[in-house]
Write an enzyme that holds these catalytic residues in place. Structure first.
Site, mmCIF file in Angstrom:
data_model
loop_
_atom_site.group_PDB
_atom_site.id
_atom_site.type_symbol
_atom_site.label_atom_id
_atom_site.label_comp_id
_atom_site.label_asym_id
_atom_site.label_seq_id
_atom_site.Cartn_x
_atom_site.Cartn_y
_atom_site.Cartn_z
ATOM 1 N N ASP A 133 15.618 57.073 11.092
ATOM 2 C CA ASP A 133 15.592 55.619 11.249
ATOM 3 C C ASP A 133 15.423 54.836 9.954
ATOM 4 O O ASP A 133 15.034 53.673 9.981
ATOM 5 C CB ASP A 133 14.439 55.264 12.193
ATOM 6 C CG ASP A 133 13.108 55.828 11.710
ATOM 7 O OD1 ASP A 133 13.005 56.156 10.506
ATOM 8 O OD2 ASP A 133 12.172 55.931 12.518
ATOM 9 N N GLU A 168 12.768 50.025 11.373
ATOM 10 C CA GLU A 168 13.274 51.322 11.832
ATOM 11 C C GLU A 168 13.836 51.293 13.254
ATOM 12 O O GLU A 168 14.808 51.991 13.556
ATOM 13 C CB GLU A 168 12.173 52.383 11.734
ATOM 14 C CG GLU A 168 11.810 52.791 10.311
ATOM 15 C CD GLU A 168 10.811 51.849 9.644
ATOM 16 O OE1 GLU A 168 10.410 50.842 10.278
ATOM 17 O OE2 GLU A 168 10.434 52.107 8.487
ATOM 18 N N HIS A 194 0.938 56.755 -0.642
ATOM 19 C CA HIS A 194 2.391 56.573 -0.747
ATOM 20 C C HIS A 194 2.696 55.809 -2.036
ATOM 21 O O HIS A 194 1.880 54.987 -2.474
ATOM 22 C CB HIS A 194 2.834 55.777 0.480
ATOM 23 C CG HIS A 194 4.309 55.762 0.722
ATOM 24 N ND1 HIS A 194 5.173 55.037 -0.063
ATOM 25 C CD2 HIS A 194 5.078 56.376 1.661
ATOM 26 C CE1 HIS A 194 6.407 55.202 0.390
ATOM 27 N NE2 HIS A 194 6.373 56.009 1.434
ATOM 28 N N GLU A 233 17.441 63.675 15.244
ATOM 29 C CA GLU A 233 16.273 62.900 15.716
ATOM 30 C C GLU A 233 16.749 61.598 16.378
ATOM 31 O O GLU A 233 16.288 60.502 16.064
ATOM 32 C CB GLU A 233 15.271 62.604 14.591
ATOM 33 C CG GLU A 233 13.888 62.227 15.102
ATOM 34 C CD GLU A 233 12.896 61.918 13.986
ATOM 35 O OE1 GLU A 233 12.282 62.857 13.480
ATOM 36 O OE2 GLU A 233 12.738 60.732 13.635
ATOM 37 N N ARG A 255 5.593 49.363 6.870
ATOM 38 C CA ARG A 255 5.766 47.951 6.505
ATOM 39 C C ARG A 255 4.967 47.009 7.397
ATOM 40 O O ARG A 255 4.364 46.055 6.925
ATOM 41 C CB ARG A 255 7.251 47.574 6.619
ATOM 42 C CG ARG A 255 8.014 47.719 5.340
ATOM 43 C CD ARG A 255 9.472 47.334 5.530
ATOM 44 N NE ARG A 255 10.152 47.232 4.258
ATOM 45 C CZ ARG A 255 10.419 48.248 3.459
ATOM 46 N NH1 ARG A 255 10.034 49.473 3.792
ATOM 47 N NH2 ARG A 255 11.061 48.061 2.319
ATOM 48 N N HIS A 263 1.542 53.941 5.503
ATOM 49 C CA HIS A 263 2.554 53.349 4.620
ATOM 50 C C HIS A 263 3.510 52.383 5.317
ATOM 51 O O HIS A 263 4.401 51.831 4.696
ATOM 52 C CB HIS A 263 3.398 54.457 3.982
ATOM 53 C CG HIS A 263 4.362 55.087 4.980
ATOM 54 N ND1 HIS A 263 3.971 56.065 5.854
ATOM 55 C CD2 HIS A 263 5.654 54.846 5.243
ATOM 56 C CE1 HIS A 263 4.999 56.408 6.610
ATOM 57 N NE2 HIS A 263 6.043 55.680 6.274
HETATM 58 C C1 UD1 Z 1 10.777 54.221 3.676
HETATM 59 C C2 UD1 Z 1 11.425 53.950 5.036
HETATM 60 C C3 UD1 Z 1 10.452 54.274 6.169
HETATM 61 C C4 UD1 Z 1 9.898 55.670 6.009
HETATM 62 C C5 UD1 Z 1 9.320 55.857 4.631
HETATM 63 C C6 UD1 Z 1 8.896 57.295 4.452
HETATM 64 C C7 UD1 Z 1 13.035 52.108 5.248
HETATM 65 C C8 UD1 Z 1 13.215 50.654 5.432
HETATM 66 N N1 UD1 Z 1 11.773 52.535 5.157
HETATM 67 O O1 UD1 Z 1 9.719 53.291 3.513
HETATM 68 O O2 UD1 Z 1 11.136 54.181 7.395
HETATM 69 O O3 UD1 Z 1 8.901 55.883 6.978
HETATM 70 O O4 UD1 Z 1 10.312 55.552 3.645
HETATM 71 O O5 UD1 Z 1 8.026 57.454 3.389
HETATM 72 O O6 UD1 Z 1 13.986 52.851 5.179
HETATM 73 N N2 UD1 Z 1 8.618 54.624 -4.301
HETATM 74 C C9 UD1 Z 1 8.586 55.310 -5.497
HETATM 75 N N3 UD1 Z 1 8.958 56.629 -5.489
HETATM 76 C C10 UD1 Z 1 9.310 57.299 -4.361
HETATM 77 C C11 UD1 Z 1 9.307 56.592 -3.162
HETATM 78 C C12 UD1 Z 1 8.981 55.245 -3.137
HETATM 79 O O7 UD1 Z 1 8.255 54.778 -6.535
HETATM 80 O O8 UD1 Z 1 9.619 58.490 -4.427
HETATM 81 C C13 UD1 Z 1 8.264 53.177 -4.314
HETATM 82 C C14 UD1 Z 1 9.347 52.323 -5.005
HETATM 83 O O9 UD1 Z 1 8.729 51.258 -5.687
HETATM 84 C C15 UD1 Z 1 10.175 51.800 -3.835
HETATM 85 C C16 UD1 Z 1 9.066 51.570 -2.813
HETATM 86 O O10 UD1 Z 1 8.178 52.690 -2.968
HETATM 87 O O11 UD1 Z 1 10.897 50.646 -4.151
HETATM 88 C C17 UD1 Z 1 9.494 51.434 -1.395
HETATM 89 O O12 UD1 Z 1 10.386 52.465 -0.984
HETATM 90 P P1 UD1 Z 1 11.277 52.235 0.361
HETATM 91 O O13 UD1 Z 1 12.040 53.471 0.639
HETATM 92 O O14 UD1 Z 1 12.039 50.974 0.253
HETATM 93 O O15 UD1 Z 1 10.194 51.968 1.472
HETATM 94 P P2 UD1 Z 1 9.108 52.947 2.080
HETATM 95 O O16 UD1 Z 1 7.904 52.130 2.353
HETATM 96 O O17 UD1 Z 1 8.993 54.159 1.247
HETATM 97 N N1 UDP Z 2 3.996 64.340 3.642
HETATM 98 C C1 UDP Z 2 3.965 65.032 2.421
HETATM 99 N N2 UDP Z 2 3.063 64.632 1.470
HETATM 100 C C2 UDP Z 2 2.214 63.585 1.647
HETATM 101 C C3 UDP Z 2 2.277 62.869 2.875
HETATM 102 C C4 UDP Z 2 3.194 63.263 3.851
HETATM 103 O O1 UDP Z 2 4.709 65.988 2.226
HETATM 104 O O2 UDP Z 2 1.428 63.289 0.728
HETATM 105 C C5 UDP Z 2 4.992 64.752 4.662
HETATM 106 C C6 UDP Z 2 4.488 64.917 6.086
HETATM 107 O O3 UDP Z 2 4.051 66.240 6.339
HETATM 108 C C7 UDP Z 2 5.700 64.569 6.924
HETATM 109 C C8 UDP Z 2 6.441 63.574 6.069
HETATM 110 O O4 UDP Z 2 5.931 63.709 4.739
HETATM 111 O O5 UDP Z 2 6.570 65.668 7.120
HETATM 112 C C9 UDP Z 2 6.200 62.195 6.583
HETATM 113 O O6 UDP Z 2 6.663 61.258 5.676
HETATM 114 P P1 UDP Z 2 6.225 59.755 5.731
HETATM 115 O O7 UDP Z 2 4.882 59.654 6.326
HETATM 116 O O8 UDP Z 2 6.433 59.231 4.350
HETATM 117 O O9 UDP Z 2 7.345 59.093 6.644
HETATM 118 P P2 UDP Z 2 7.549 58.937 8.232
HETATM 119 O O10 UDP Z 2 7.456 60.270 8.868
HETATM 120 O O11 UDP Z 2 6.513 57.981 8.720
HETATM 121 O O12 UDP Z 2 8.894 58.315 8.325
#
Ligand code: UD1
Ligand code: UDP
Length: 370
Positions: free
Chosen positions: A99, A135, A241, A121, A210, A208
């Protein structure tokens, strides 16, 4: 010569990578498939750590993540960049997961290019467009353009059937269980670097989403602070996160407090070990809710609504929301009431048997009649 089906798996964030890498590996073993891996890199570091764990080098890395990115620029970048790659490689099928913006927009892009789409999924719903945001709408988009829907549970199958879609719906379980079992069985890890006190009960926290930014996340942090002050026999570990919106709220409230460890995101293998060692998990993550029941750890979900009601029905997970009072009272009751704790930790996992990738492979073979 036999027909070879070109399958492109497109993913971009940590959870998608965890749930898609076992499928990449499984499909690559099949000589009837040519497997192409495309990563949007919506996440950078958190994606790379999973790719490394599963030893996967993407064929196309779109490298799209920007610091503190927004939904608009990410959406347009994914739409245009995936089109460029699809035009070049002309896949017979693309697979997306779940999602995220990567999933929703890559599927839309493939639909515009008239490419067949499989949704891993599929069928999760809260039926509330605002939770989880964005999502819920991404899922609806992906399922509406998909030709094959790989649903983790009967409930997910029903959700899609009820929307009027009649073809291509399959129950496979969730590939997250394939990933978890692989890692727990094959990867040894050492958590010494976290410096846990072995005499204390560990509460693992992740948050984490939104819709929890701002006040809800503040409530979560204040509740944790209160619980740690009241219970001298617990310690809390919170792998933060990398999203700055999370860090900027959490650090001012929880940094420097005794028995609270704010740490960097963990690689998947140590994270699985930490889940296994934990007494209770508090989370708003989707994946963690699906994994923890396999490890026998009760989960309290920091959200008001869920698209994953199955584990609640089976007893391993409770929905607690984000109010200070509800979080503190539910955690306290689980710390104090041994019977309730035992009941939750013995619940069965409804999300699959660890063979979802195998089932998906067979379904794709049948679909292309090979
Ligand atoms: C995204 C997904 C969410 C998912 C989550 C898993 C969308 C809208 N959101 O949210 O559904 O649950 O990922 O974790 O698709 N960043 C880093 N390095 C990384 C990852 C993130 O620096 O490896 C920082 C960056 O500043 C980036 C920000 O996090 O711009 C947000 O990342 P983004 O993927 O837009 O949103 P998430 O909150 O991670
Ligand atoms: N996870 C990880 N390291 C962390 C936190 C989570 O490897 O520090 C793993 C967790 O086991 C799960 C996945 O990341 O498989 C979940 O990711 P996240 O919570 O970012 O996203 P969501 O599942 O809510 O989309």
């Amino acid at each position: 010569m036999d027909k070879i089906i070109k399958i492109a798996l497109v993913f971009g964030t940590r959870p998608e990578a965890i749930k898609m890498c076992p499928l990449v590996k499984k499909l690559k073993e099949n000589p009837k498939f040519k497997v192409i891996t495309i990563v949007t890199a919506q996440h950078r570091q958190m994606l790379d750590s999973v790719l490394e764990l599963f030893d996967i080098t993407p064929d196309y890395d779109l490298n799209l993540m920007k610091e503190n990115q927004n939904l608009w620029n990410l959406t347009s970048d994914i739409l245009l960049e995936t089109k460029r790659v699809f035009d070049k490689i002309k896949p017979d099928l693309i697979l997306v997961h779940g999602d995220t913006t990567t999933a929703g927009i890559s599927a839309l892009s493939a639909f515009y290019s008239r490419i067949k789409i499989g949704h891993v999924e599929a069928g999760l719903r809260t039926f509330d467009k605002d939770y989880p945001f964005p999502e819920e709408i991404n899922r609806v988009i992906v399922d509406s353009v998909s030709d094959l829907m790989f649903c983790p549970t009967d409930k997910a199958v029903k959700n899609i059937e009820n929307s009027g879609i009649k073809k291509g719906i399959h129950k496979t379980g969730n590939t997250v269980i394939d990933a978890l079992l692989h890692v727990v069985e094959n990867k040894k890890t050492n958590l010494d670097f976290i410096n846990l006190n072995p005499n204390l009960k560990t509460i693992l926290l992740t948050s984490h989403r939104r819709e929890n930014f701002g006040k809800p996340l503040e409530n979560i942090c204040l509740a944790i602070k209160e619980l740690v002050e009241k219970n001298k026999d617990i310690q809390v570990v919170y792998p933060l996160h990398l999203n700055p919106n999370v860090r900027n709220t959490v650090k001012p409230i929880l940094e420097g407090i005794e028995r609270i460890k704010l740490i960097e995101p963990l690689d998947y293998a140590p994270f699985c070990s930490l889940m296994k060692k934990s007494h209770i998990i508090l989370t708003d993550s989707g994946g963690v809710q699906e994994e923890a029941p396999t490890l026998g750890v009760p989960v309290l979900v920091l959200r008001d609504e869920t698209e994953r009601p199955e584990a609640i029905q089976y007893g391993g997970v409770k929905l607690v929301g984000t109010s200070f009072e509800k979080i503190t009272s539910t955690v306290q009751e689980l710390l104090d009431n041994q019977n309730e704790y035992e009941r939750m930790s013995k619940a069965v996992n409804p999300y699959g048997d660890g063979k979802a990738c195998e089932y998906i492979e067979k379904i794709i073979e049948e679909y292309f009649d090979i």
